[in-house]
Design an enzyme around this catalytic site. Structure first.
Site, PDB file in Angstrom:
ATOM      1  NE  ARG A 264      -3.038  -4.305   0.198  1.00 21.77           N
ATOM      2  CZ  ARG A 264      -3.079  -4.513   1.516  1.00 21.77           C
ATOM      3  NH1 ARG A 264      -4.208  -4.933   2.067  1.00 21.77           N
ATOM      4  NH2 ARG A 264      -2.017  -4.304   2.265  1.00 21.77           N
ATOM      5  NE  ARG A 279     -13.059  -5.283   1.114  1.00 18.55           N
ATOM      6  CZ  ARG A 279     -12.382  -6.071   1.951  1.00 18.55           C
ATOM      7  NH1 ARG A 279     -11.202  -6.520   1.594  1.00 18.55           N
ATOM      8  NH2 ARG A 279     -12.889  -6.411   3.126  1.00 18.55           N
ATOM      9  CD  GLU A 351      -7.337  -5.843   8.783  1.00 19.12           C
ATOM     10  OE1 GLU A 351      -6.193  -5.532   8.422  1.00 19.12           O
ATOM     11  OE2 GLU A 351      -8.075  -6.618   8.137  1.00 19.12           O
ATOM     12  CB  SER A 354      -2.821  -7.127  10.162  1.00 16.76           C
ATOM     13  OG  SER A 354      -4.169  -7.448   9.971  1.00 16.76           O
ATOM     14  NE  ARG A 393      -9.478  -0.939   5.571  1.00 14.39           N
ATOM     15  CZ  ARG A 393      -9.812  -2.218   5.625  1.00 14.39           C
ATOM     16  NH1 ARG A 393      -9.920  -2.829   6.786  1.00 14.39           N
ATOM     17  NH2 ARG A 393     -10.047  -2.906   4.513  1.00 14.39           N
TER      18      ARG A 393
END
Length: 423
Positions: A264, A279, A351, A354, A393
Site C-alpha cells: 500500500r 502503517r 485497529e 476489519s 500489527r
C-alpha cells in the site's frame, strides 16, 4: 456497484446514504438527465432498427417486382437512417461511459443497522475482551523494544527500500512465521476455511471487481507499462477466484483463507504512524474471504468476526470491537466491525482487523452469481472478508503487551509449539 435500475428507482435513497457517508453527491445530480437521455436514445435506436429491417424487406420485394427506381429511392432513404443510427450509437456509447463512471463512484449502501455518524468518534463499541496489562515499569513502544534487541531494524530497511519498511531478524522473523502458521492452522483446522495461495500481482479487472479501482488508484502500487498491480490485500485475488462464474447453491458457503504480502502506498497518511509496524508499505496479512447466499450473509459476518477474535484471545491480547458508523465505513462495505487491539505505549486501542459484509456490491462488479437449488435463474451472491489477522500489527501488540522490565518479550503459550518447530 449498484444496479442502474436500482439507482434510477431509488435515487433519493442513494443520495441520502451516500451523503451520510460524508461523500460528494454532485455526480448523482447528473444521473437522472443522463439516464433519461440513454433511454430516449435506446427507444429511437430500437425504432430505427425495426424500420431498417422492414425497409430492407421492402427493397428486396421492389427489386423482385422490377421496380428499380422505387427501390433506389428507399435505398437512399435507408442510408440516411443508417447514418442517424450510427450517430445515436456513438451518443449511447458516450452516455454509457459517463453513467459507468458515476455508478463506479457510488459507494455501497450501508446496512440499516449501521450507526449514523461522520467519523471514527461516532463508531459504536459493542464489547471488550481481556484487560490491558499493568506494568511495574514504564512500557516501551514495540519499535523501541525491537531496535534495542536488534530484531526490528528500520534503518537498514530504509537503506534497502525507503521509509515505512522493516527488516525482521532473529526472534522477530521467527515470530512472524509462527504467527502466520498459527493463524492459518486455526482458520483451516477449526474454522473451516480452505487455504489458498494466490498471485500477488493482479490485473485491472480484478481491482475493479473488489472496488479498489478506479477510486483508490493513488493508494496502490502499479507495475510500470503493464496491466498488473501489487495487491493491497489478499481480498482482491481471492474474491476474484470466482469472477464471471455461477456457483451452485449446494456448494455455498465457500470459505477461503490466504496469507500474502500486502502493498500500500499509504497516500495521504504522511505524518501518521511513521514509526514502527502499524502503517507500512509492505506487510503480511492473513485474509478471510466468504461467498454466501444473501439470506445467510448477516450471520456469516458474525461468524467471521468470531473467527478473527479467536486469534487475539489465544494470543492473550486485550481488544475491543466497534461497529463502524456510516461516515467511517469503507467504500465497498455495507457493514463493518473493526477489532482494535490494546497498545500500551499509545495507551489506546488500535485497529488490527476489519470484518465486512459487502452484500452483492462486489459480486455485481465481478459477475459472481449462484444458482438457487431447483431454479434456472441465477442470482448475485454476497461476499465478505476480514483480516485474520494483520501480522505486523499482531507482532507489535505482542511486543508491547507481553514485554518484561528487562526488554525481553514473553511468548504466549499457544506460540511455544510453533517456536519449538522452528529451532
Amino acid at each position: 456497484m449498484l444496479e442502474l435500475r436500482f439507482i434510477r428507482e431509488n435515487l433519493e435513497l442513494v443520495k441520502e446514504k451516500t451523503a451520510r457517508r460524508g461523500l460528494d453527491i454532485t455526480a448523482l445530480e447528473d444521473f437522472s438527465a443522463l439516464d433519461q437521455q440513454r433511454r430516449d436514445i435506446l427507444r429511437e435506436l430500437e425504432g430505427g432498427r425495426n424500420r431498417r429491417k422492414i425497409e430492407s424487406q421492402e427493397i428486396g420485394d421492389l427489386k423482385k417486382a422490377g421496380q428499380k427506381e422505387a427501390a433506389a429511392v428507399k435505398v437512399i432513404a435507408g442510408r440516411k437512417v443508417a447514418e442517424r443510427l450510427k450517430k445515436l450509437e456513438e451518443q449511447l456509447t458516450a452516455i454509457d461511459l459517463k453513467l459507468e463512471e458515476i455508478t463506479l463512484g457510488i459507494p455501497n449502501l450501508y446496512h440499516d443497522s449501521v450507526p449514523l455518524g461522520v467519523g471514527e468518534v461516532d463508531n459504536v463499541e459493542s464489547h471488550r475482551w481481556g484487560n490491558p496489562p499493568e506494568f511495574s515499569f514504564s512500557p516501551k513502544a514495540h519499535w523501541e523494544l525491537g531496535e534495542a534487541d536488534g530484531t526490528l531494524d528500520f534503518a537498514r530497511a530504509a537503506k534497502l527500500s525507503g521509509t515505512r519498511f522493516a527488516l525482521l531478524t532473529g526472534f522477530a522473523a521467527r515470530l512472524e512465521r509462527a504467527l502466520i502458521n498459527l493463524m492459518l492452522d486455526l482458520h483451516t483446522e477449526k474454522h473451516g476455511y480452505t487455504e489458498v495461495l494466490p498471485p500477488f500481482l493482479v490485473n485491472t479487472a480484478s481491482m475493479r471487481s473488489t472496488g479498489q479501482l478506479p477510486k483508490f488508484a493513488e493508494d496502490l502500487f502499479r507495475v510500470a507499462d503493464t496491466d498488473l498491480w501489487l495487491i493491497p490485500t489478499a481480498e482482491v485475488p481471492v474474491t476474484n477466484i470466482h469472477r464471471d462464474e455461477t456457483i451452485a447453491e449446494k456448494n455455498l458457503p465457500i470459505y477461503y483463507c490466504a496469507c500474502t504480502p500486502c502493498f500500500r502506498s499509504e497516500a495521504g497518511s504522511y505524518g501518521r504512524d511513521t514509526k514502527g509496524l502499524i502503517r507500512q508499505h509492505q506487510f503480511s496479512k492473513v485474509e478471510l474471504v466468504k461467498f454466501t447466499t444473501p439470506e445467510n450473509s448477516d450471520a456469516e459476518l458474525e461468524k467471521l468476526l468470531g473467527d478473527a477474535e479467536s486469534i487475539l484471545q489465544c494470543l492473550e491480547l486485550p481488544y475491543r470491537v466497534v461497529t463502524l458508523c456510516s461516515g467511517d465505513l469503507g467504500f465497498s462495505a455495507r457493514k463493518t466491525y473493526d477489532i482494535e487491539v490494546w497498545m500500551p505505549d499509545q495507551n489506546c486501542y488500535r485497529e488490527i482487523s476489519s470484518c465486512s459484509n459487502f452484500g452483492s456490491f462486489q459480486a455485481r462488479r465481478g459477475a459472481i452469481r449462484y444458482r438457487p437449488t431447483g431454479q434456472y435463474k441465477s442470482r448475485l451472491l454476497h461476499t465478505l472478508n476480514g483480516s485474520g489477522l494483520a501480522v505486523g500489527r499482531t507482532m507489535a501488540a505482542i511486543y508491547e503487551n507481553h514485554q518484561r522490565a528487562d526488554g525481553s518479550i514473553r511468548l504466549p503459550m499457544v506460540l511455544k509449539p510453533y517456536f519449538a518447530r522452528l529451532k
